[in-house]
Write an enzyme that holds these catalytic residues in place. Structure first.
Site, PDB file in Angstrom:
ATOM      1  CE1 TYR A  58      -3.219   3.004   0.555  1.00  0.00           C
ATOM      2  CE2 TYR A  58      -1.875   3.494   2.486  1.00  0.00           C
ATOM      3  CZ  TYR A  58      -2.852   3.863   1.580  1.00  0.00           C
ATOM      4  OH  TYR A  58      -3.444   5.101   1.683  1.00  0.00           O
ATOM      5  CE  LYS A 107      -2.476   6.943  -1.789  1.00  0.00           C
ATOM      6  NZ  LYS A 107      -3.688   7.259  -2.616  1.00  0.00           N
TER       7      LYS A 107
END
EC number: 1.1.1.145
Length: 346
Positions: free
Chosen positions: A147, A151
């Site tokens: 994750y 990002k």
């Protein structure tokens, strides 16, 4: 009068952005683009609000949804560090989905993009190094989870796209906003912690080092920063073009446990004993195995145990300096609204 699109507009942050855009004088139409249908769509007597169900990885549908849009606020993402989604699913939405949005900007001549990044695009890193600083503080950026990696990669993609040539020779201008831990009404994670405390007899057992300080931001203030950035990026000579900013307000900076206790104590939640680190580590390893073998997500895993016990404290006023940001909700209001929502959702 402009047409704005909010991807992920049915989500926690996206919905609040849509609410605030209703009061924006320069906005005529708001297109809410999300892969899920909003069970409680926002309506307005003064703005046209169109809901469009769309997968951001489907270029043709994205292009159709964005045709005629002047500015995009791109919040759509899979926010998951608990194992609910596979690595490929997270990367597909967060990185490749952002590629699709940028491609649509180029193809349709959309000149402005505000991207919702994350503090995890910076840290905490996989080594557990503390971060105390601002947007220009030197730090070893080494993501410890897909994750965070997704990002980070998407933010770099958006930053690189700034000032690039789009349709008809115009320029694309971009800005990235990095929320710290968002809380507020609609925050599913806060609700889970509250329900756990209720199940334990209104006791909050402590799992986090008191010295592991984390910055937090109320969802309404994070949303306001997006709306303000969307306004300022359109000004000639704007400083925010091609820059990234942490989202912040005056919420208490403290450990996750202490923050939750401050929030929930008026609801009858009391501080409990501290769970030993060795026991937390044992359960985290066990939960990681369950995730690998059975794809069973868990709030406690080795990654969440590490980042929750690693300081990430933002000390900045760059958004104030560059685009006149100041929080529109004070801490008392933020806490009262969150508590009211928790009580009503029982």
């Amino acid at each position: 009068m402009a047409v704005y699109a909010v991807t992920g507009g049915a989500g926690f942050l996206g919905r609040y952005i849509v609410k605030l855009l209703i009061s924006a004088d320069d906005v005529q139409e708001i297109r809410v683009i999300d892969i899920v249908e909003d069970p409680q769509p926002i309506t307005s007597k003064v703005k046209v609000i169109n809901y469009i169900q769309c997968d951001i990885n489907d270029f043709d549908k994205v292009r159709e949804a964005l045709d005629g849009v002047n500015l995009i606020i791109h919040t759509a993402a899979l926010v998951d560090v608990f194992g609910k989604y596979t690595d490929n699913e997270i990367m597909k939405v967060n990185y490749y989905g952002t590629q699709t949005i940028l491609a649509a900007c180029v193809d349709l001549g959309i000149k402005y993009l505000i991207y919702t990044s994350s503090m995890e695009a910076i840290g905490p890193n996989k080594h557990g190094d503390p971060f105390i600083g601002h947007e220009h503080t030197l730090y070893d950026i080494s993501p410890g989870h897909v994750y965070a990696k997704s990002k980070r990669m998407a933010e770099q993609l958006v930053m690189k796209a700034n000032n690039s040539v789009i349709m008809n020779g115009a320029k694309l201008y971009t800005c990235c906003l990095r929320p710290t831990g968002i809380y507020g009404e609609g925050d599913k994670l806060t609700k889970v912690f509250y329900e756990q405390c209720k199940q334990h007899g209104n006791i909050m057992y402590r799992t986090v080092d008191d010295n592991a300080v984390h910055s937090r931001v109320y969802v309404g203030n994070a949303a306001w920063m997006h709306v303000l950035a969307a306004k300022y990026i359109q000004y000639p000579g704007s400083k925010i073009k091609g820059n990234a900013y942490f989202c912040y307000d005056y919420s208490p900076s403290c450990s996750y446990d202490m923050f939750n206790l401050l929030l929930m104590k008026p609801l009858g939640i009391e501080q409990g004993s501290r769970i030993p680190r060795w026991m937390l580590k044992m359960y985290a390893c066990k939960n990681d195995m369950k995730r690998i073998l059975f794809r069973k997500p868990s709030l406690l895993n080795n990654y969440t145990l590490k980042i929750s016990n690693t300081t990430f404290e933002v000390r900045t006023n760059n958004a104030e300096l560059d685009f006149n940001y100041s929080p529109i909700f004070d801490v008392d209001v933020a806490f009262k609204r969150t508590r009211k929502w928790l009580e009503e959702s029982e």
